[in-house]
Design an enzyme around this catalytic site. Structure first.
Site, PDB file in Angstrom:
ATOM      1  N   ALA A 181       0.856  -1.194   0.014  1.00 10.71           N
ATOM      2  CA  ALA A 181      -0.064   0.138   0.114  1.00 10.71           C
ATOM      3  C   ALA A 181       0.681   1.055   0.000  1.00 10.71           C
ATOM      4  O   ALA A 181       0.035   2.431   0.115  1.00 10.71           O
ATOM      5  CB  ALA A 181      -1.010   0.014   1.287  1.00 10.71           C
ATOM      6  N   GLY A 241       4.369   3.862  -1.237  1.00  6.55           N
ATOM      7  CA  GLY A 241       4.621   4.901  -2.344  1.00  6.55           C
ATOM      8  C   GLY A 241       5.033   3.789  -3.541  1.00  6.55           C
ATOM      9  O   GLY A 241       4.958   4.071  -4.594  1.00  6.55           O
ATOM     10  N   GLY A 270       4.860   0.403  -3.383  1.00  2.00           N
ATOM     11  CA  GLY A 270       3.918  -0.953  -3.276  1.00  2.00           C
ATOM     12  C   GLY A 270       2.770  -0.670  -4.445  1.00  2.00           C
ATOM     13  O   GLY A 270       2.519  -1.631  -5.176  1.00  2.00           O
ATOM     14  N   ARG A 315      20.473   6.586   3.730  1.00  2.16           N
ATOM     15  CA  ARG A 315      19.825   5.463   3.716  1.00  2.16           C
ATOM     16  C   ARG A 315      20.113   4.652   5.274  1.00  2.16           C
ATOM     17  O   ARG A 315      19.250   3.948   5.852  1.00  2.16           O
ATOM     18  CB  ARG A 315      20.124   4.476   3.058  1.00  2.16           C
ATOM     19  CG  ARG A 315      19.642   4.986   1.334  1.00  2.16           C
ATOM     20  CD  ARG A 315      20.129   4.014   0.231  1.00  2.16           C
ATOM     21  NE  ARG A 315      19.709   4.636  -0.929  1.00  2.16           N
ATOM     22  CZ  ARG A 315      20.652   5.526  -1.601  1.00  2.16           C
ATOM     23  NH1 ARG A 315      21.644   6.044  -1.119  1.00  2.16           N
ATOM     24  NH2 ARG A 315      20.207   5.726  -2.807  1.00  2.16           N
ATOM     25  N   ILE A 345      13.814  -4.747  -1.467  1.00  4.29           N
ATOM     26  CA  ILE A 345      13.874  -3.200  -1.778  1.00  4.29           C
ATOM     27  C   ILE A 345      14.089  -2.563  -0.608  1.00  4.29           C
ATOM     28  O   ILE A 345      14.784  -1.369  -0.647  1.00  4.29           O
ATOM     29  CB  ILE A 345      12.634  -2.968  -2.473  1.00  4.29           C
ATOM     30  CG1 ILE A 345      12.450  -3.749  -4.014  1.00  4.29           C
ATOM     31  CG2 ILE A 345      12.565  -1.290  -2.687  1.00  4.29           C
ATOM     32  CD1 ILE A 345      11.033  -3.628  -4.478  1.00  4.29           C
ATOM     33  N   SER A 346      13.682  -2.758   0.676  1.00  8.51           N
ATOM     34  CA  SER A 346      13.688  -1.996   1.590  1.00  8.51           C
ATOM     35  C   SER A 346      15.014  -1.363   2.029  1.00  8.51           C
ATOM     36  O   SER A 346      15.958  -2.350   2.117  1.00  8.51           O
ATOM     37  CB  SER A 346      13.039  -2.864   3.012  1.00  8.51           C
ATOM     38  OG  SER A 346      11.918  -3.272   2.432  1.00  8.51           O
ATOM     39  N   ASN A 347      15.448  -0.459   2.329  1.00  9.94           N
ATOM     40  CA  ASN A 347      16.583   0.239   2.633  1.00  9.94           C
ATOM     41  C   ASN A 347      16.993   0.359   4.250  1.00  9.94           C
ATOM     42  O   ASN A 347      15.853   0.109   5.026  1.00  9.94           O
ATOM     43  CB  ASN A 347      16.705   1.596   2.240  1.00  9.94           C
ATOM     44  CG  ASN A 347      17.171   1.993   0.966  1.00  9.94           C
ATOM     45  OD1 ASN A 347      18.178   1.285   0.406  1.00  9.94           O
ATOM     46  ND2 ASN A 347      16.717   2.891   0.102  1.00  9.94           N
ATOM     47  N   ASP A 396      19.727   1.870  -9.752  1.00 11.20           N
ATOM     48  CA  ASP A 396      20.806   2.284 -10.069  1.00 11.20           C
ATOM     49  C   ASP A 396      21.352   2.085 -11.432  1.00 11.20           C
ATOM     50  O   ASP A 396      21.719   2.978 -12.261  1.00 11.20           O
ATOM     51  CB  ASP A 396      21.869   1.707  -9.144  1.00 11.20           C
ATOM     52  CG  ASP A 396      21.807   1.683  -7.480  1.00 11.20           C
ATOM     53  OD1 ASP A 396      21.120   2.944  -7.336  1.00 11.20           O
ATOM     54  OD2 ASP A 396      21.700   0.901  -6.837  1.00 11.20           O
ATOM     55  N   HIS A 414      24.159  -0.433  -2.595  1.00 15.65           N
ATOM     56  CA  HIS A 414      23.031   0.321  -2.875  1.00 15.65           C
ATOM     57  C   HIS A 414      23.225   1.779  -1.841  1.00 15.65           C
ATOM     58  O   HIS A 414      22.100   1.932  -1.065  1.00 15.65           O
ATOM     59  CB  HIS A 414      21.604  -0.170  -2.790  1.00 15.65           C
ATOM     60  CG  HIS A 414      20.604   0.857  -3.304  1.00 15.65           C
ATOM     61  ND1 HIS A 414      20.611   1.586  -4.597  1.00 15.65           N
ATOM     62  CD2 HIS A 414      19.471   1.256  -2.792  1.00 15.65           C
ATOM     63  CE1 HIS A 414      19.364   2.335  -4.282  1.00 15.65           C
ATOM     64  NE2 HIS A 414      18.975   2.143  -3.257  1.00 15.65           N
TER      65      HIS A 414
HETATM   66  N1  LIG Z   1      16.350  -0.568  -3.244  1.00 13.10           N
HETATM   67  C1  LIG Z   1      15.935   0.647  -3.840  1.00 13.10           C
HETATM   68  O1  LIG Z   1      16.525   0.898  -4.787  1.00 13.10           O
HETATM   69  C2  LIG Z   1      14.919   1.546  -3.336  1.00 13.10           C
HETATM   70  C3  LIG Z   1      14.332   2.707  -3.832  1.00 13.10           C
HETATM   71  C4  LIG Z   1      13.516   3.647  -3.371  1.00 13.10           C
HETATM   72  C5  LIG Z   1      13.226   3.181  -2.101  1.00 13.10           C
HETATM   73  N2  LIG Z   1      13.619   2.218  -1.511  1.00 13.10           N
HETATM   74  C6  LIG Z   1      13.167   1.873  -0.015  1.00 13.10           C
HETATM   75  O2  LIG Z   1      11.995   1.156  -0.099  1.00 13.10           O
HETATM   76  C7  LIG Z   1      11.063   1.467   1.251  1.00 13.10           C
HETATM   77  C8  LIG Z   1       9.634   1.849   1.099  1.00 13.10           C
HETATM   78  O3  LIG Z   1       9.756   3.068   0.249  1.00 13.10           O
HETATM   79  P1  LIG Z   1       8.198   3.696  -0.074  1.00 13.10           P
HETATM   80  O4  LIG Z   1       8.414   5.181  -0.631  1.00 13.10           O
HETATM   81  O5  LIG Z   1       7.484   2.802  -0.622  1.00 13.10           O
HETATM   82  O6  LIG Z   1       7.571   3.962   1.623  1.00 13.10           O
HETATM   83  P2  LIG Z   1       6.334   4.254   1.912  1.00 13.10           P
HETATM   84  O7  LIG Z   1       6.223   4.705   3.553  1.00 13.10           O
HETATM   85  O8  LIG Z   1       5.513   5.037   0.901  1.00 13.10           O
HETATM   86  O9  LIG Z   1       5.633   2.709   1.971  1.00 13.10           O
HETATM   87  C9  LIG Z   1       6.147   1.886   2.749  1.00 13.10           C
HETATM   88  C10 LIG Z   1       4.886   0.684   3.166  1.00 13.10           C
HETATM   89  O10 LIG Z   1       5.359  -0.170   3.968  1.00 13.10           O
HETATM   90  C11 LIG Z   1       4.354  -0.272   4.914  1.00 13.10           C
HETATM   91  N3  LIG Z   1       4.840  -1.178   6.287  1.00 13.10           N
HETATM   92  C12 LIG Z   1       5.498  -0.500   7.080  1.00 13.10           C
HETATM   93  N4  LIG Z   1       5.818  -1.623   8.030  1.00 13.10           N
HETATM   94  C13 LIG Z   1       5.229  -3.056   7.575  1.00 13.10           C
HETATM   95  C14 LIG Z   1       5.079  -4.245   8.002  1.00 13.10           C
HETATM   96  N5  LIG Z   1       5.812  -4.802   9.209  1.00 13.10           N
HETATM   97  N6  LIG Z   1       4.784  -4.957   6.987  1.00 13.10           N
HETATM   98  C15 LIG Z   1       4.214  -4.755   5.949  1.00 13.10           C
HETATM   99  N7  LIG Z   1       4.106  -3.599   5.392  1.00 13.10           N
HETATM  100  C16 LIG Z   1       4.746  -2.602   6.160  1.00 13.10           C
HETATM  101  C17 LIG Z   1       3.808   0.817   5.234  1.00 13.10           C
HETATM  102  O11 LIG Z   1       2.393   0.723   5.603  1.00 13.10           O
HETATM  103  C18 LIG Z   1       3.721   1.405   3.905  1.00 13.10           C
HETATM  104  O12 LIG Z   1       2.507   1.234   3.105  1.00 13.10           O
HETATM  105  C19 LIG Z   1      12.020   2.279   1.866  1.00 13.10           C
HETATM  106  O13 LIG Z   1      12.851   1.776   2.824  1.00 13.10           O
HETATM  107  C20 LIG Z   1      12.827   2.984   0.878  1.00 13.10           C
HETATM  108  O14 LIG Z   1      13.991   3.573   1.391  1.00 13.10           O
HETATM  109  C21 LIG Z   1      14.584   1.383  -1.807  1.00 13.10           C
HETATM  110  O1  LIG Z   2      17.507   7.437  -1.986  1.00 13.05           O
HETATM  111  C1  LIG Z   2      16.709   6.538  -1.293  1.00 13.05           C
HETATM  112  O2  LIG Z   2      16.461   6.795   0.114  1.00 13.05           O
HETATM  113  C2  LIG Z   2      15.698   5.864  -1.856  1.00 13.05           C
HETATM  114  C3  LIG Z   2      16.387   4.719  -2.971  1.00 13.05           C
HETATM  115  O3  LIG Z   2      17.309   3.950  -2.246  1.00 13.05           O
HETATM  116  C4  LIG Z   2      16.984   5.347  -4.094  1.00 13.05           C
HETATM  117  O4  LIG Z   2      18.108   5.149  -4.583  1.00 13.05           O
HETATM  118  O5  LIG Z   2      16.314   6.050  -4.827  1.00 13.05           O
END
Ligand SMILES: NC(=O)c1ccc[n+]([C@@H]2O[C@H](COP(=O)([O-])OP(=O)(O)OC[C@H]3O[C@@H](n4cnc5c(N)ncnc54)[C@H](O)[C@@H]3O)[C@@H](O)[C@H]2O)c1
Ligand SMILES: O=C(O)C[C@H](O)C(=O)O
Length: 358
Positions: free
Chosen positions: A55, A57, A59, A132, A162-164, A195, A222
């Site tokens: 749910a 950003g 997801g 991060r 994906i989670s950081n 990336d 990352h």
């Molecule tokens: N790997 C990458 O390249 C990359 C790129 C962008 C963002 N990210 C990371 O992805 C993560 C999510 O970013 P976002 O913008 O979607 O954040 P967001 O806050 O918009 O969405 C995160 C979702 O996770 C849910 N959540 C929280 N705890 C949970 C749990 N225990 N079980 C299930 N769901 C849970 C929240 O309710 C929310 O809907 C962040 O850690 C961000 O840093 C990684």
């Molecule tokens: O930069 C961030 O915190 C989110 C993600 O890891 C990205 O590279 O966009």
């Protein structure tokens, strides 16, 4: 004719007995019954995919893109908030995958059982001024809980994390899986595809090419200097001036921060990330289906450097990672970058491992 309130009462009684939790959570009994009786079951062909954090950003657009993927027959959307709305919305798309929503910890088991691929974008994103690694305290626990559930309920699933901070959350996941006795390094991948997507875009801008024709290997990890684009290996073969190399390296390493600052407190990359995650998941699914020659970069359990995890090109196949490709020849600039990357990466990996071992 029976009065409609009688009909609704009968439907509600029936649905309470017949329907699994993912149908019962959405409130409207008449809608439940018609969905329970419908013929769409999914699963006969194609793969079952779960998104944890569906749910959020990332997801939500990722759910949309996975619903459009013809290789997906069943799509499970799990989050601790808002999945009923997101699931209902996405489920109206006239594509093949059957979509089911799951809300909160009590429905995590149902969300995971039978899944082939689990994609995890759950966790908090950065705000301006944060690294991060500042997300570690919250996201490490979220990833641990979700991976414990994966180990129990779908231990053979391929996991796209994906989670950081990815440089630490992947080692956390590996430790959780080891403890549960189900760790298979071939099935755990940190998603660094964004990336590569950024590198392709920025290199295409500088070279005057179409980004779809460009392929830049990005290795390391990352975060900041751990993101190491190998510009000497760009395809099609390209050469860059020192000024272009500095500009491109800096922009690729700080692409995430560029978005965080532009969003000014409203989160980090979500749309480009959903695109990148969908592209990577599609590569995994095509590999799982037996397609040959699928090569992408990912942060994986690795022996190509002295570090236990490293992002590099991997060949994807039926069981996940079939081969980790060597780094290839690096120029002097890249060799220096690699030394810097390894220093920071080693500390982040160790932090993840000791979070579980402590
Ligand atoms: N790997 C990458 O390249 C990359 C790129 C962008 C963002 N990210 C990371 O992805 C993560 C999510 O970013 P976002 O913008 O979607 O954040 P967001 O806050 O918009 O969405 C995160 C979702 O996770 C849910 N959540 C929280 N705890 C949970 C749990 N225990 N079980 C299930 N769901 C849970 C929240 O309710 C929310 O809907 C962040 O850690 C961000 O840093 C990684
Ligand atoms: O930069 C961030 O915190 C989110 C993600 O890891 C990205 O590279 O966009």
């Amino acid at each position: 004719m029976q009065p409609s309130s009688d009909v609704n009462r009968r439907i509600a009684r029936l649905s309470a007995h017949l329907l699994p939790p993912y149908f019962q959570m959405e409130g409207d009994a008449s809608a439940n019954l018609s969905r329970a009786n419908c013929r769409a079951t999914g699963g006969a062909h194609g793969f079952k995919v779960a998104i944890l954090g569906a749910a959020g950003g990332i997801g939500q657009p990722l759910a949309l893109l996975m619903k459009m993927n013809p290789l997906v027959s069943v799509l499970h959307l799990y989050d601790v908030v808002n999945t009923p709305g997101v699931t209902t919305d996405i489920s109206h798309m006239d594509t093949g995958a059957v979509v089911r929503g799951f809300l909160g910890q009590t429905q995590l088991e149902d969300a995971l059982v039978g899944m082939d691929l689990v994609i995890i974008p759950a966790g908090v994103p950065r705000k301006p001024g944060m690294t991060r690694d500042d997300l570690f305290n919250i996201n490490a626990g979220i990833v641990r809980t979700l991976c414990e559930a994966i180990a129990k309920f779908c231990p053979k699933a391929i996991v796209n994390l994906i989670s950081n901070p990815v440089n630490s959350t992947v080692p956390i996941a590996a430790e959780v899986f080891k403890r549960a006795g189900i760790y298979d390094p071939k099935r755990l991948m940190g998603v660094t595809m964004l990336d590569v997507v950024r590198a392709n875009t920025f290199v295409a801008e500088v070279s005057g090419l179409d980004p779809r024709d460009v392929n830049v290997p990005v290795v390391g990890g990352h975060a900041g200097v751990t993101i190491l684009p190998l510009l000497s290996q760009v395809k099609p073969a390209s050469s860059f001036t020192q000024k272009e190399t500095d500009y491109l390296t800096d922009r690729i390493q700080n692409g995430g921060t560029e978005v965080v600052e532009a969003k000014a407190g409203a989160g980090s990359a979500t749309l480009s990330m959903a695109y990148a995650a969908a592209k990577f998941a599609d590569a995994c699914l095509r590999g799982m289906r037996g397609e040959a020659g699928i090569i992408q970069c990912a942060f994986v359990d690795s022996q190509i450097t002295e570090l236990p995890f490293f992002a590099s090109k991997v060949r994807l196949g039926r069981g996940g990672i079939e081969e980790i490709l060597p780094l290839g020849p690096l120029n002097e600039y890249e060799r220096k970058g690699l030394e810097k990357a390894k220093k920071e990466l080693g500390a982040s990996i160790e932090k993840g491992i000791s979070f579980i071992r402590k």
